[in-house]
Design a protein around this motif. Structure first.
Motif, PDB file in Angstrom:
ATOM      1  N   GLN A 112       0.833  -1.726  -4.479  1.00  0.00           N
ATOM      2  CA  GLN A 112       0.850  -0.483  -4.616  1.00  0.00           C
ATOM      3  C   GLN A 112       1.619   0.315  -3.453  1.00  0.00           C
ATOM      4  OE1 GLN A 112      -2.712   2.594  -4.839  1.00  0.00           O
ATOM      5  NE2 GLN A 112      -3.659   1.321  -2.954  1.00  0.00           N
ATOM      6  N   TYR A 113       2.338   1.411  -3.815  1.00  0.00           N
ATOM      7  CA  TYR A 113       3.006   2.130  -2.884  1.00  0.00           C
ATOM      8  C   TYR A 113       2.607   3.191  -2.905  1.00  0.00           C
ATOM      9  CZ  TYR A 113       6.895   2.421  -6.760  1.00  0.00           C
ATOM     10  OH  TYR A 113       7.527   2.688  -7.809  1.00  0.00           O
ATOM     11  N   PHE A 114       3.218   4.200  -2.138  1.00  0.00           N
ATOM     12  CA  PHE A 114       2.993   5.590  -1.669  1.00  0.00           C
ATOM     13  C   PHE A 114       4.260   6.605  -1.495  1.00  0.00           C
ATOM     14  CE2 PHE A 114      -1.050   3.489  -0.869  1.00  0.00           C
ATOM     15  CZ  PHE A 114      -1.992   4.811  -2.489  1.00  0.00           C
ATOM     16  N   ASN A 115       5.160   7.320  -2.844  1.00  0.00           N
ATOM     17  CA  ASN A 115       6.428   7.444  -1.916  1.00  0.00           C
ATOM     18  C   ASN A 115       5.780   9.444  -0.773  1.00  0.00           C
ATOM     19  OD1 ASN A 115       8.556   6.317  -3.358  1.00  0.00           O
ATOM     20  ND2 ASN A 115       8.385   7.330  -5.246  1.00  0.00           N
ATOM     21  N   LEU A 116       6.180   8.667   0.413  1.00  0.00           N
ATOM     22  CA  LEU A 116       6.397   9.831   0.602  1.00  0.00           C
ATOM     23  C   LEU A 116       7.184  11.167   0.715  1.00  0.00           C
ATOM     24  CD1 LEU A 116       4.731   8.264   3.724  1.00  0.00           C
ATOM     25  CD2 LEU A 116       3.244   9.463   1.586  1.00  0.00           C
ATOM     26  N   THR A 117       7.311  12.238   0.951  1.00  0.00           N
ATOM     27  CA  THR A 117       8.847  13.358   1.567  1.00  0.00           C
ATOM     28  C   THR A 117       9.911  12.489   0.273  1.00  0.00           C
ATOM     29  OG1 THR A 117       8.471  13.146   3.420  1.00  0.00           O
ATOM     30  CG2 THR A 117      10.635  14.028   2.700  1.00  0.00           C
ATOM     31  N   ALA A 118       9.482  13.085  -0.959  1.00  0.00           N
ATOM     32  CA  ALA A 118      10.062  12.520  -2.051  1.00  0.00           C
ATOM     33  C   ALA A 118      11.069  11.450  -2.162  1.00  0.00           C
ATOM     34  CB  ALA A 118      11.187  13.482  -2.571  1.00  0.00           C
ATOM     35  N   GLY A 119       9.785  10.467  -1.534  1.00  0.00           N
ATOM     36  CA  GLY A 119      10.864   8.740  -1.674  1.00  0.00           C
ATOM     37  C   GLY A 119      11.434   8.637  -0.302  1.00  0.00           C
ATOM     38  N   LEU A 120      12.155   9.813   0.385  1.00  0.00           N
ATOM     39  CA  LEU A 120      12.303   9.324   1.787  1.00  0.00           C
ATOM     40  C   LEU A 120      11.805   7.844   2.121  1.00  0.00           C
ATOM     41  CD1 LEU A 120      15.039   9.591   3.511  1.00  0.00           C
ATOM     42  CD2 LEU A 120      13.244  11.310   4.973  1.00  0.00           C
ATOM     43  N   VAL A 121      10.814   8.105   2.495  1.00  0.00           N
ATOM     44  CA  VAL A 121       9.808   6.930   2.495  1.00  0.00           C
ATOM     45  C   VAL A 121       9.091   7.126   2.246  1.00  0.00           C
ATOM     46  CG1 VAL A 121       8.541   6.338   4.562  1.00  0.00           C
ATOM     47  CG2 VAL A 121       9.816   7.325   5.281  1.00  0.00           C
ATOM     48  N   ALA A 122       8.920   5.062   2.020  1.00  0.00           N
ATOM     49  CA  ALA A 122       7.378   4.627   1.293  1.00  0.00           C
ATOM     50  C   ALA A 122       6.392   3.965   1.429  1.00  0.00           C
ATOM     51  CB  ALA A 122       8.198   3.895   0.149  1.00  0.00           C
ATOM     52  N   LEU A 123       5.226   3.993   1.605  1.00  0.00           N
ATOM     53  CA  LEU A 123       4.221   3.209   2.083  1.00  0.00           C
ATOM     54  C   LEU A 123       3.324   2.272   1.067  1.00  0.00           C
ATOM     55  CD1 LEU A 123       2.546   1.960   4.633  1.00  0.00           C
ATOM     56  CD2 LEU A 123       0.783   4.106   3.608  1.00  0.00           C
ATOM     57  N   HIS A 124       4.115   0.819   1.558  1.00  0.00           N
ATOM     58  CA  HIS A 124       3.438  -0.020   0.803  1.00  0.00           C
ATOM     59  C   HIS A 124       2.199  -0.656   0.859  1.00  0.00           C
ATOM     60  CE1 HIS A 124       7.770   0.167  -1.262  1.00  0.00           C
ATOM     61  NE2 HIS A 124       7.248  -0.784  -1.933  1.00  0.00           N
ATOM     62  N   GLU A 125       1.008  -0.957   0.599  1.00  0.00           N
ATOM     63  CA  GLU A 125       0.296  -1.535   0.650  1.00  0.00           C
ATOM     64  C   GLU A 125      -0.001  -2.857  -0.335  1.00  0.00           C
ATOM     65  OE1 GLU A 125      -3.416   0.955   0.136  1.00  0.00           O
ATOM     66  OE2 GLU A 125      -2.560   2.224   1.341  1.00  0.00           O
ATOM     67  N   GLY A 126      -0.683  -4.089   0.289  1.00  0.00           N
ATOM     68  CA  GLY A 126      -1.356  -5.090   0.172  1.00  0.00           C
ATOM     69  C   GLY A 126      -2.451  -5.829   0.401  1.00  0.00           C
ATOM     70  N   VAL A 127      -3.202  -6.921  -0.410  1.00  0.00           N
ATOM     71  CA  VAL A 127      -4.580  -7.360   0.589  1.00  0.00           C
ATOM     72  C   VAL A 127      -3.997  -8.489   0.174  1.00  0.00           C
ATOM     73  CG1 VAL A 127      -6.898  -7.401  -0.137  1.00  0.00           C
ATOM     74  CG2 VAL A 127      -5.489  -5.141  -0.426  1.00  0.00           C
ATOM     75  N   ARG A 128      -4.704  -9.501   0.571  1.00  0.00           N
ATOM     76  CA  ARG A 128      -5.114 -11.069   0.829  1.00  0.00           C
ATOM     77  C   ARG A 128      -5.859 -11.645   0.241  1.00  0.00           C
ATOM     78  NH1 ARG A 128      -4.447 -16.038   5.238  1.00  0.00           N
ATOM     79  NH2 ARG A 128      -5.126 -18.239   3.952  1.00  0.00           N
ATOM     80  N   LEU A 129      -6.517 -12.343  -0.878  1.00  0.00           N
ATOM     81  CA  LEU A 129      -7.338 -11.392  -1.447  1.00  0.00           C
ATOM     82  C   LEU A 129      -8.712 -13.365  -0.734  1.00  0.00           C
ATOM     83  CD1 LEU A 129      -7.058 -10.475  -5.332  1.00  0.00           C
ATOM     84  CD2 LEU A 129      -8.060  -9.498  -2.881  1.00  0.00           C
ATOM     85  N   ASP A 130      -7.306 -14.381  -0.925  1.00  0.00           N
ATOM     86  CA  ASP A 130      -8.391 -15.865  -0.294  1.00  0.00           C
ATOM     87  C   ASP A 130      -7.237 -16.656   0.954  1.00  0.00           C
ATOM     88  OD1 ASP A 130      -5.707 -15.984  -1.124  1.00  0.00           O
ATOM     89  OD2 ASP A 130      -5.842 -17.639  -2.444  1.00  0.00           O
TER      90      ASP A 130
END
Length: 260
Positions: free
Chosen positions: A242-260
């Motif tokens: 998933q990702y979160f747009n910060l400052t109108a998308g100027l910057v984005a934080l993406h996250e991902g999880v290793r499940l196995d």
């Protein structure tokens, strides 16, 4: 706190005619790392000052959001890639506590020396090493969290780097990628004007380096947008992306999880 040197290896065979982008230029793959290194060797001493000026201090807010999303707990092992001057590593270490372990790494020795010295001056001793994100010198399933802030766009093979980041995560571990992204369309013209006029001017006046900050503006435009990067993280084997747009998308934080 010593500055150790991890083995560096080229991800492009000698004589390869593959090309990639360096800002808006097309260059042989084997040249990109050296060119990026030149940029950061040049700007290392003024990097933090320029970050404050360019973002009006907003980079601190973006990093604070990343630290909160990382949800570091005491005893966790954390890897900060392209950690440069150490902002995230310092914040992570405070949360991981004396039983945790936070590594500050960067491919650029000049940046890493600045980060090491800042940490030492603050009384914080962390393991610090020079390493290439496409060839991380750590065993599989080592870290609870891996982060990279404003570094992924400079990597030649982003897919390889993302796969390496997943490799060193423990099952259940999280990758956090903080990076410039695509700003909301109504703001794009003003942002473009600022990027290609004000940033190089600031670079010339403050860091005595206009070219490096013109490269910064160009590299942002060449970086994958939010959805494309999310897809790349999924292709690297990460889940719950998933990702979160910060400052109108100027910057984005993406996250991902290793499940196995």
């Amino acid at each position: 706190m010593s500055l150790s040197q991890a083995p560096q290896s080229s991800s492009t065979p000698a004589g390869s005619d593959s090309s990639t982008h360096f800002g808006y230029q097309t260059v042989p793959e084997g040249e990109k790392a050296a060119r990026v290194a030149g940029v950061f060797h040049s700007v290392a001493a003024r990097y933090d000052v320029m970050n404050d000026l360019m973002s009006a201090g907003m980079h601190r807010v973006w990093k604070a959001f990343t630290v909160n999303r990382a949800a570091i707990r005491p005893g966790m092992k954390v890897l900060d890639i392209a950690g440069g001057t150490g902002d995230l590593a310092r914040a992570f270490a405070k949360r991981a506590g004396p039983t945790g372990e936070v590594w500050l790494t960067d491919i650029n020795e000049s940046m890493l020396r600045v980060g090491r010295d800042r940490l030492t001056d603050g009384g914080m001793l962390l393991p610090v090493t020079v390493c290439d994100a496409e060839h991380l010198p750590f065993p599989d399933q080592t870290f609870d969290r891996v982060s990279v802030a404003f570094g992924l766009r400079n990597m030649t093979h982003k897919d390889r780097a993302l796969a390496e980041m997943r490799r060193v995560l423990k099952p259940g571990g999280k990758l956090l990628v903080l990076e410039f992204s695509r700003i909301a369309k109504p703001l794009a013209p003003a942002y473009d004007w600022y990027s290609f006029n004000v940033l190089p001017w600031l670079g010339r006046k403050v860091a005595n380096d206009e070219a490096s900050y013109r490269y910064l503006a160009e590299s942002i435009r060449m970086h994958p947008d939010q959805d494309t990067l999310a897809t790349m993280m999924g292709a690297a084997g990460l889940s719950r992306v998933q990702y979160f747009n910060l400052t109108a998308g100027l910057v984005a934080l993406h996250e991902g999880v290793r499940l196995d």
